[in-house]
Design an enzyme around this catalytic site. Structure first.
Site, PDB file in Angstrom:
ATOM      1  N   ASP A 146      -0.717   1.732 -10.075  1.00 40.03           N
ATOM      2  CA  ASP A 146      -1.494   0.759  -9.313  1.00 40.03           C
ATOM      3  C   ASP A 146      -2.532   0.014 -10.145  1.00 40.03           C
ATOM      4  O   ASP A 146      -3.452  -0.601  -9.593  1.00 40.03           O
ATOM      5  CB  ASP A 146      -2.161   1.446  -8.113  1.00 40.03           C
ATOM      6  CG  ASP A 146      -1.165   1.648  -6.974  1.00 40.03           C
ATOM      7  OD1 ASP A 146      -0.327   0.750  -6.758  1.00 40.03           O
ATOM      8  OD2 ASP A 146      -1.203   2.702  -6.319  1.00 40.03           O
ATOM      9  N   ASP A 188       5.987  -0.895  -3.793  1.00 43.73           N
ATOM     10  CA  ASP A 188       4.645  -1.455  -3.980  1.00 43.73           C
ATOM     11  C   ASP A 188       4.410  -1.910  -5.425  1.00 43.73           C
ATOM     12  O   ASP A 188       3.627  -2.811  -5.695  1.00 43.73           O
ATOM     13  CB  ASP A 188       3.562  -0.419  -3.628  1.00 43.73           C
ATOM     14  CG  ASP A 188       3.902   0.461  -2.434  1.00 43.73           C
ATOM     15  OD1 ASP A 188       5.107   0.754  -2.240  1.00 43.73           O
ATOM     16  OD2 ASP A 188       2.994   0.878  -1.716  1.00 43.73           O
TER      17      ASP A 188
HETATM   18  N1  GLY Z   1       0.416   1.077  -1.893  1.00 41.08           N
HETATM   19  C1  GLY Z   1       0.271   1.989  -0.825  1.00 41.08           C
HETATM   20  C2  GLY Z   1       0.281   1.333   0.490  1.00 41.08           C
HETATM   21  O1  GLY Z   1       0.703   0.203   0.641  1.00 41.08           O
HETATM   22  O2  GLY Z   1      -0.177   1.968   1.437  1.00 41.08           O
END
Ligand code: GLY
Length: 367
Positions: free
Chosen positions: A91, A152
């Site tokens: 992330d 994601d």
């Molecule tokens: N990236 C984690 C979510 O979208 O909750």
């Protein structure tokens, strides 16, 4: 009701400025009873860049020193991540594009550039050449997470595109492009919906499983995952010019639009039972950003029209614009099976802000 982007931008601005003055340099994730929480003690949390990103977007719209000071303070707090290997995960795009990336673009601050270089090198190092994917999470050393990738991650790839452009080094783009192509092959389903998680064999790269993630079940269509895919494939197309990625973005967008209810309020999972009332405003806001970009690229009005309908539905029924309370979107859901629902989430507010400012031609492109 008509969508009045300028009026909405002003309301968001006034509310965010009031929140900054009340909350100092808190790193909010969620607002409870109209008061931001603070994730400073959980400094590696994936959402820790969104509030700063929202403040930078608003600073670019109309500079106020309080917005910049808070964003800068949060960026500095995130430096602790670099000394916490177990907290550095995929992330990094969310964390540093919206803090350091914004700071560099808007102010030219070279300490921000340094952070982007460190974060992009770490992210590129998560690439597994066997399966050509970027590993999502860490484990405690037993390898249990070494084959996991999630949809994601498409939103984190622009950090790598930034690194290639700015360091004049094609390696980062190659990693990002390879991961996007793997997502196309292993996450995108024939009907245009996407898996949330895919488990690869980290030695051979074979796809082993697609377990349920934050949606209702394996094989379901988690709405925020769908919005990550719309915007994420679109961004990879912007940075690579690969027409297959644009086609993937359109397929994801067409699925999303085809599943929208007449209210345009987005469910937590497009395959949840009709009696379920769970919604996810954050999916709506992120999808709106992706659809606006998709419309700009393709010239297809229907994507812009869907984005505006999504935003209008949020503004009519799902926005708390009271400046005395923190948090805007009222009906966000982290995961279908969570116990808590219908609350604010800072990334929902970020994407709402980005979408509205984009419609005002006043956003900063941070991806
Ligand atoms: N990236 C984690 C979510 O979208 O909750």
């Amino acid at each position: 009701m008509e969508l009045n982007a300028k009026k909405t931008a002003e309301a968001i601005y006034e509310k965010a400025l009031a929140s900054v003055k009340r909350n100092g340099d808190k790193i909010p994730y969620i607002a409870e009873n109209g008061v931001f929480d603070d994730r400073t003690d959980d400094i590696c949390w994936w959402t820790n860049g969104f509030w700063a990103g929202m403040l930078w977007q608003l600073w670019g719209y109309r500079a106020d020193p309080a917005l910049m000071e808070t964003a800068r303070s949060i960026e500095r707090k995130l430096d602790k991540n670099f000394l916490m290997a177990s907290g550095m995960d995929h992330d990094s795009g969310f964390k540093w594009l919206l803090t350091s990336g914004a700071s560099l673009r808007l102010t030219g601050d070279l300490s921000s550039r340094n952070r982007l270089i460190l974060a992009s090198a770490d992210l590129a190092g998560r690439f597994n050449p066997n399966g050509r994917f970027i590993r999502a999470w860490n484990d405690s050393g037993d390898g249990s997470m070494s084959g996991l990738a999630i949809i994601d991650c498409l939103m984190n790839l622009p950090l790598l595109y930034w690194a290639s452009e700015n360091l004049h080094d094609p390696r980062f783009r190659a990693v990002a492009h390879a991961h996007a192509k793997t997502a196309l092959r292993a996450f995108l389903r024939p009907d245009g919906s996407v898996n949330h998680i895919v488990v690869f064999d980290p030695e051979t790269g074979a796809v082993l499983d697609a377990p349920g993630g934050q949606g209702i079940s394996p094989g379901s269509a988690w709405a925020r995952g769908q919005s990550w895919a719309i915007y994420g494939f679109t961004l990879s197309y912007i940075h690579t010019g690969d027409a297959e990625l644009l086609a993937a973005a359109k397929k994801c967008a067409d699925y999303f639009i085809s599943k929208l209810p007449p209210s345009f309020l987005v469910p937590s999972d497009f395959l949840q039972p009709p009696e379920s009332e769970l919604e996810d405003d954050s999916a709506a806001a992120c999808a709106a950003c992706g659809l606006i970009e998709l419309s700009r690229i393709t010239g297809e009005e229907r994507y812009l029209s869907a984005a505006k309908r999504l935003l209008l539905a949020l503004l009519e029924d799902r926005c708390d614009m009271d400046p005395s309370r923190d948090g805007i979107l009222t009906h966000c859901t982290v995961a279908y099976h969570d116990r808590r629902h219908n609350h604010n989430l800072i990334y929902g507010d970020y994407f709402l802000t980005e979408a509205i400012l984009t419609l005002c031609n006043a956003s900063t492109f941070l991806w």
